[in-house]
Every structure is written in structure tokens, then in C-alpha cells.
Design a protein around this motif. Structure first.
Motif, PDB file in Angstrom:
ATOM      1  N   SER A   1      -0.098 -24.563 -22.076  1.00  0.00           N
ATOM      2  CA  SER A   1      -0.984 -25.198 -21.091  1.00  0.00           C
ATOM      3  C   SER A   1      -2.257 -24.366 -20.989  1.00  0.00           C
ATOM      4  O   SER A   1      -2.204 -23.171 -20.688  1.00  0.00           O
ATOM      5  CB  SER A   1      -0.296 -25.275 -19.725  1.00  0.00           C
ATOM      6  N   VAL A   2      -3.389 -25.005 -21.239  1.00  0.00           N
ATOM      7  CA  VAL A   2      -4.649 -24.276 -21.326  1.00  0.00           C
ATOM      8  C   VAL A   2      -5.771 -25.032 -20.624  1.00  0.00           C
ATOM      9  O   VAL A   2      -5.684 -26.235 -20.367  1.00  0.00           O
ATOM     10  CB  VAL A   2      -5.054 -24.043 -22.794  1.00  0.00           C
ATOM     11  N   CYS A   3      -6.841 -24.308 -20.331  1.00  0.00           N
ATOM     12  CA  CYS A   3      -8.101 -24.920 -19.937  1.00  0.00           C
ATOM     13  C   CYS A   3      -9.173 -24.334 -20.843  1.00  0.00           C
ATOM     14  O   CYS A   3      -9.003 -23.236 -21.384  1.00  0.00           O
ATOM     15  CB  CYS A   3      -8.427 -24.691 -18.463  1.00  0.00           C
ATOM     16  N   ALA A   4     -10.263 -25.083 -21.024  1.00  0.00           N
ATOM     17  CA  ALA A   4     -11.239 -24.646 -22.014  1.00  0.00           C
ATOM     18  C   ALA A   4     -12.636 -25.110 -21.666  1.00  0.00           C
ATOM     19  O   ALA A   4     -12.833 -26.210 -21.139  1.00  0.00           O
ATOM     20  CB  ALA A   4     -10.855 -25.184 -23.399  1.00  0.00           C
ATOM     21  N   LEU A   5     -13.594 -24.246 -21.976  1.00  0.00           N
ATOM     22  CA  LEU A   5     -14.999 -24.625 -21.992  1.00  0.00           C
ATOM     23  C   LEU A   5     -15.283 -25.125 -23.407  1.00  0.00           C
ATOM     24  O   LEU A   5     -15.039 -24.409 -24.376  1.00  0.00           O
ATOM     25  CB  LEU A   5     -15.868 -23.418 -21.672  1.00  0.00           C
TER      26      LEU A   5
ATOM     27  N   ILE B   1     -11.121 -21.121 -29.994  1.00  0.00           N
ATOM     28  CA  ILE B   1     -10.183 -20.266 -29.271  1.00  0.00           C
ATOM     29  C   ILE B   1     -10.897 -19.270 -28.373  1.00  0.00           C
ATOM     30  O   ILE B   1     -10.320 -18.779 -27.393  1.00  0.00           O
ATOM     31  CB  ILE B   1      -9.232 -19.524 -30.241  1.00  0.00           C
ATOM     32  N   GLU B   2     -12.164 -18.965 -28.669  1.00  0.00           N
ATOM     33  CA  GLU B   2     -12.888 -17.988 -27.846  1.00  0.00           C
ATOM     34  C   GLU B   2     -13.028 -18.443 -26.402  1.00  0.00           C
ATOM     35  O   GLU B   2     -13.083 -17.618 -25.486  1.00  0.00           O
ATOM     36  CB  GLU B   2     -14.283 -17.730 -28.437  1.00  0.00           C
ATOM     37  N   THR B   3     -13.137 -19.754 -26.169  1.00  0.00           N
ATOM     38  CA  THR B   3     -13.357 -20.267 -24.815  1.00  0.00           C
ATOM     39  C   THR B   3     -12.107 -20.913 -24.231  1.00  0.00           C
ATOM     40  O   THR B   3     -12.177 -21.693 -23.287  1.00  0.00           O
ATOM     41  CB  THR B   3     -14.509 -21.272 -24.811  1.00  0.00           C
ATOM     42  N   LEU B   4     -10.965 -20.549 -24.788  1.00  0.00           N
ATOM     43  CA  LEU B   4      -9.673 -21.088 -24.365  1.00  0.00           C
ATOM     44  C   LEU B   4      -8.988 -20.077 -23.462  1.00  0.00           C
ATOM     45  O   LEU B   4      -8.920 -18.890 -23.773  1.00  0.00           O
ATOM     46  CB  LEU B   4      -8.828 -21.350 -25.614  1.00  0.00           C
ATOM     47  N   LEU B   5      -8.478 -20.541 -22.342  1.00  0.00           N
ATOM     48  CA  LEU B   5      -7.799 -19.662 -21.394  1.00  0.00           C
ATOM     49  C   LEU B   5      -6.515 -20.330 -20.910  1.00  0.00           C
ATOM     50  O   LEU B   5      -6.430 -21.571 -20.834  1.00  0.00           O
ATOM     51  CB  LEU B   5      -8.697 -19.372 -20.188  1.00  0.00           C
ATOM     52  N   PRO B   6      -5.514 -19.545 -20.557  1.00  0.00           N
ATOM     53  CA  PRO B   6      -4.286 -20.145 -20.020  1.00  0.00           C
ATOM     54  C   PRO B   6      -4.538 -20.755 -18.645  1.00  0.00           C
ATOM     55  O   PRO B   6      -5.379 -20.267 -17.887  1.00  0.00           O
ATOM     56  CB  PRO B   6      -3.331 -18.946 -19.931  1.00  0.00           C
TER      57      PRO B   6
END
Length: 326
Positions: A84-88, A102-107
Motif C-alpha cells: 500500500s503506497v502513496c505517490a507524487l 520509485i523515488e516519489t513513492l512512499l508507504p
């Protein structure tokens, strides 16, 4: 997949549902099954034909999403299918599937819903980059935040308070003033009824250290009047226009810094540095409830036009979210 496209430059009505191919993640990217997407003013500017996506980026609008990783591109480490992630993202958020570097991907922060997580990336990346990195806001300083009831404003109020600053903010109604006070602002000014320059100088006795401005126009000169010596002014948007005549004498006499930025065109490495700072400095605050994205309204994906109409009416308080999938 179902998505929303801009049929032609224009008002909210030009946002129409469509079918598009599911994008394939490239090396260093993941494919996200989108559960929710945030709505932001840059989306509205793109819809009007004034903010084209960067080269190679889809024309589908949407700069932030939350959902579940569906597939991994090559060279992806640290994430797995099912996370489960959120992303810019640089675009493509108004769709059932979206790719993200992947650089702007966060849990997704612990305890957060996908709706709440989708309200994080654009606001928190923007505020951290401009208020803390560019303007260097420190504990004990005072910041003036315009548009305190917006998604950006609500985020800036909470983070500035969490890191020990005094917060002054402006809003356009008593209801919005009360909203900002609940978020922790120390001084809230109804700009329709009060002269914010007089109020700021009276409250501080000498001006603020930082101004976060998203209005532009005549506010620029007024903001300069509000700044204390060695103050920093950061522009992130221009609701009333980017061109303004500025008297540089107070800038020189007070040794002011005038700066600004846009986030979307920056490279993934730059955005990744912000993501790392957020994970270290801000994710603990989110998971402890010391900062919370504020959601005003949720619309189904097909009603993106209604979400844009609400955004441009400026009656909302906090974030507007599109629900993409249950």
C-alpha cells in the motif's frame, strides 16, 4: 482502464471519462492500482491548456495517488507487489492505474486510509520543499501563510507548528478563519475585512521571517512590507497573476530573499530527496496524529468535473479527493 481526459482546453466540463490502455512500468517505476487521487490547482491550470505535462508524461491529469502496487518495473528494490503506497506523480492520477517512479513513492502511513494517503503527496512535498528547504523556517520564527484553508495552507500550518514556529494565516471568511484556528494557527486574519499588513505588523511588532504566498499580484508588495529583516518570501502559485511591480528598496534595506519554485518539472532525484526527508521527519508526525491531511470533499472519478468546479469556487477547506476504486 477508466480514466479522465481533457477533451479540449476549457472549463471543468471538458473533463470527460474515457478508456485508455493500462500503462506499463518502465525500469525504476511501479504500476499502482489507484484507490484515490488528489485534486490540485495545477490540474485546473493544465485543463485550461496553460500547464502542459513534461515531455514523455501522459496527458491524463492528476499529480498524486494512493493505492496498491500491481506490478514492478525492472531495477525496483524496496517495494513489492501488494504494498500500500502513496505517490507524487508527474501525471496520470485520474485513472484506475498509474505509474510512479520509485523515488516519489512512499508507504501509506500506519493507520491511514487510501483517501487520507492520497491527500498527502502534493501538499507535503510542496510545503517541505518551499517552507523548510528553500525558506529555511526554523523553530522560534514566525511565518505568514496565505490561503490557510487550502490544502497547501492547512499542511503548512500544521507542519510549521509541529516544528516550533509561530503561524499567522489569512482566509476569506469567518468560517475559514475558525478552521485555521482549529489547525493551530496563532493568528488568523480575514483578508476581506482586515488589512493583513496592519494585522501582521501589529501582532509581531516587527514582521515575519517567512511568507508562503500563492496569491501573487498586489500581495507581493504587501508581503514585502510584512517581512522582518533577513526575511524570506516564497512564491508557489499566482491566483491573481504573476506580473507585479516591486519596490526593491525595502528588499535591499531589509536584506530580503525573494524566491519561488515549481515541483512538477523537477527531476526524480530532487523529488526523491524530499521524499526521504518526509519519511524521516514527517511520517512519524502523521502516524502520531500530530499532522493530518484535511479532506473537504470526495467525488467519484467520473465526477472529476464537479471536483474541479469546487476547486475553482474556492469554497472548500482542505483537500478534494477523487475516489477511484473501493
Amino acid at each position: 482502464m477508466q480514466a479522465i481526459e481533457i477533451s479540449k482546453p476549457g472549463g471543468p466540463e471538458v473533463l470527460v471519462p474515457c478508456e485508455r490502455d493500462i500503462p506499463a512500468p518502465k525500469a525504476g517505476e511501479v504500476l499502482i492500482k489507484v484507490k484515490a487521487a488528489g485534486v490540485n490547482r495545477p490540474d485546473c491550470v493544465q485543463r485550461k491548456g496553460l500547464y502542459p505535462p513534461p515531455p514523455g508524461v501522459t496527458d491524463i491529469p492528476g499529480l498524486e495517488v494512493a493505492g496498491i502496487i500491481e506490478a514492478l518495473g525492472e531495477e525496483v528494490k524496496g517495494f513489492a507487489v501488494g504494498d500500500s503506497v502513496c505517490a507524487l506523480v508527474p501525471g496520470g492520477g485520474y485513472a484506475e492505474y498509474c505509474v510512479s517512479p520509485i523515488e516519489t513513492l512512499l508507504p501509506v502511513p500506519e493507520g491511514f486510509s487510501f483517501m487520507e494517503a492520497a491527500a498527502i503527496p502534493e501538499n507535503y512535498f510542496t510545503v517541505w520543499s518551499n517552507v523548510f528547504d528553500r525558506a529555511g523556517l526554523r523553530a522560534g520564527e514566525t511565518i505568514l501563510i496565505h490561503g490557510g484553508s487550502s490544502g497547501i495552507g492547512a499542511t503548512a500550518i500544521q507542519l510549521a507548528k509541529a516544528f516550533g514556529a509561530t503561524v499567522i494565516t489569512t482566509a476569506g471568511s469567518e468560517e475559514k478563519v475558525a478552521f485555521c484556528e482549529k489547525l493551530g494557527a496563532d493568528k488568523c486574519i480575514n483578508y476581506r475585512e482586515q488589512d493583513f499588513v496592519e494585522e501582521v505588523l501589529s501582532f509581531t511588532g516587527g514582521g515575519v521571517n517567512v511568507v508562503l504566498d500563492m496569491v501573487g499580484g498586489e500581495y507581493i508588495g504587501k508581503n514585502i512590507m510584512c517581512l522582518a529583516p533577513d526575511g524570506r518570501h516564497v512564491s508557489i502559485a499566482f491566483l491573481t497573476g504573476p506580473q507585479v511591480e516591486v519596490n526593491m528598496m525595502p528588499v535591499m534595506l531589509k536584506r530580503l530573499t525573494l524566491t519561488g519554485s515549481t515541483l512538477r518539472p523537477r527531476d526524480n532525484g530532487f523529488k526523491g530527496d524530499i521524499a526521504n526527508a518526509l519519511k524521516t521527519q514527517v511520517w512519524p508526525l502523521l502516524e502520531k496524529g500530530q499532522s493530518t491531511p484535511v479532506i473537504d470533499s470526495v467525488f467519484p472519478l467520473k465526477d472529476a468535473d464537479k471536483a474541479h468546479a469546487l476547486m475553482e469556487a474556492s469554497t472548500h477547506k482542505g483537500k478534494i479527493i477523487l475516489e477511484v476504486a473501493e
